[in-house]
Write an enzyme that holds these catalytic residues in place. Structure first.
Site, PDB file in Angstrom:
ATOM      1  N   ILE A  16       1.060  -1.255  -0.046  1.00  0.00           N
ATOM      2  CA  ILE A  16      -0.210  -0.103  -0.034  1.00  0.00           C
ATOM      3  C   ILE A  16       0.864   1.444  -0.090  1.00  0.00           C
ATOM      4  CG2 ILE A  16      -1.545   1.527   1.507  1.00  0.00           C
ATOM      5  CD1 ILE A  16      -2.918  -1.292   2.369  1.00  0.00           C
ATOM      6  N   ASP A  63      13.104   3.803  11.579  1.00  0.00           N
ATOM      7  CA  ASP A  63      12.047   3.213  12.335  1.00  0.00           C
ATOM      8  C   ASP A  63      11.126   4.173  13.128  1.00  0.00           C
ATOM      9  OD1 ASP A  63      10.671   1.630  14.299  1.00  0.00           O
ATOM     10  OD2 ASP A  63      12.403   0.352  15.022  1.00  0.00           O
ATOM     11  N   ASN A  90       1.881   5.428   7.119  1.00  0.00           N
ATOM     12  CA  ASN A  90       1.472   4.335   6.570  1.00  0.00           C
ATOM     13  C   ASN A  90       1.955   3.166   7.217  1.00  0.00           C
ATOM     14  OD1 ASN A  90       0.281   2.494   4.261  1.00  0.00           O
ATOM     15  ND2 ASN A  90       2.326   2.167   4.363  1.00  0.00           N
ATOM     16  N   LYS A 124       2.967  13.902  15.148  1.00  0.00           N
ATOM     17  CA  LYS A 124       3.466  14.877  16.006  1.00  0.00           C
ATOM     18  C   LYS A 124       4.394  15.817  15.398  1.00  0.00           C
ATOM     19  CE  LYS A 124       6.315  15.359  20.151  1.00  0.00           C
ATOM     20  NZ  LYS A 124       7.149  14.682  21.341  1.00  0.00           N
ATOM     21  N   TYR A 157      -3.154  -6.276  17.108  1.00  0.00           N
ATOM     22  CA  TYR A 157      -3.190  -5.410  15.875  1.00  0.00           C
ATOM     23  C   TYR A 157      -4.516  -4.544  15.860  1.00  0.00           C
ATOM     24  CZ  TYR A 157      -3.516  -4.672  10.599  1.00  0.00           C
ATOM     25  OH  TYR A 157      -3.441  -3.980   9.640  1.00  0.00           O
ATOM     26  N   LYS A 161      -4.896  -0.523  15.948  1.00  0.00           N
ATOM     27  CA  LYS A 161      -5.835   0.127  14.816  1.00  0.00           C
ATOM     28  C   LYS A 161      -6.653   0.834  15.464  1.00  0.00           C
ATOM     29  CE  LYS A 161      -2.749  -0.930  11.421  1.00  0.00           C
ATOM     30  NZ  LYS A 161      -1.994   0.123  10.840  1.00  0.00           N
ATOM     31  N   THR A 192      -1.645  -7.745  -0.699  1.00  0.00           N
ATOM     32  CA  THR A 192      -0.361  -7.298  -0.270  1.00  0.00           C
ATOM     33  C   THR A 192       0.550  -8.414   0.273  1.00  0.00           C
ATOM     34  OG1 THR A 192      -1.018  -6.459   1.951  1.00  0.00           O
ATOM     35  CG2 THR A 192      -1.194  -4.968   0.034  1.00  0.00           C
TER      36      THR A 192
END
Length: 251
Positions: A16, A63, A90, A124, A157, A161, A192
């Site tokens: 993506i 990172d 992303n 930020k 996960y 999210k 993906t």
């Protein structure tokens, strides 16, 4: 060619993120792409594709879970390209699959560090830079269908999210005064490497059954939504996490 501005896309070496970076280049943005150093070769290949499209570009390994690296990345963008107008946070990882009681603290912390803290840090430092520039901007983050509907075997996960949704709403309230919109995209099953790694044997077939179309999306579907969110036409949309899941979940 005249530039629409400068965009930074994290996690852009494949999938993506790669499609978003190329679409924004096609839209007329100069694009900086980011990923981990382990993906350096793929990342450089994406930058080369952007170059072929006639857009200024650079690639930066960092990172996103590490604050000083995110800060330095934003500084690089401004030093090399003069501004930061679109931030696409992303980058993300899938994390452990299995019952909550089998998820270790270390696994939990790693997923939240990348998927939640990483987006926070991108918001930020992009926000700080855009406020300093004084002409608004677009901040866009990656949530997920799992950020709209919890999945029992994807505890960390899903939590990460969902966190992006709350962060996006709060940041939109704070940054709106500066004409900065903050939105997120919530993909369903997209073809993906991450989807294939989730279930190499049956992942695609299982994902297809979730949609009334009986198919999965492609990265370009998400890139099209991000293209709109980065455009002037989206100026009255903020604080939203937009589902793009082929009808797998309605909200």
């Amino acid at each position: 060619m005249c530039s629409k501005g400068v965009a930074l896309v994290t996690g852009a070496a494949q999938g993506i993120g790669r499609s978003i970076a190329l679409r924004l280049a096609d839209d007329g943005f100069d694009v900086v792409v980011n990923d981990l150093s382990s993906n350096r070769d793929n990342l450089k290949a994406v930058a080369d594709e952007i170059q072929k499209r006639g857009r200024a570009n650079s690639h930066y390994t960092a990172d996103v879970s590490q604050e000083e690296q995110v800060k330095a990345m934003v500084e690089h963008v401004v030093e090399q390209h003069g501004s930061l107008d679109v931030m696409v946070a992303n980058a993300g990882i899938l994390g452990p699959t299995g019952p909550l009681v089998e998820v270790s603290t270390e696994q939990w912390d790693r997923v939240l560090a990348v998927n939640a803290r990483g987006v926070f840090l991108c918001y930020k430092y992009a926000g700080m830079q855009m406020i300093k520039q004084g002409r608004g901007g677009r901040i866009i983050g990656a949530s997920s269908l799992a950020g709209k509907k919890g999945y029992g075997t994807q505890t960390a996960y899903s939590a990460s999210k969902f966190a992006v949704r709350g962060l996006t709403q709060a940041a939109a309230l704070e940054f709106g005064l500066y004409n900065i919109t903050v939105n997120a995209y919530a993909p369903g099953s997209i073809n993906t490497p991450m989807l294939v790694s989730f279930d190499p044997s049956e992942g695609l077939d299982m994902a297809k059954e979730l949609s009334p179309f009986k198919q999965v999306g492609v990265p370009e579907d998400i890139a099209s939504l991000v293209s709109f969110l980065a455009s002037k036409e989206s100026q009255f949309i903020t604080g939203q996490t937009i589902s793009i899941n082929g009808g797998a979940f309605f909200d």
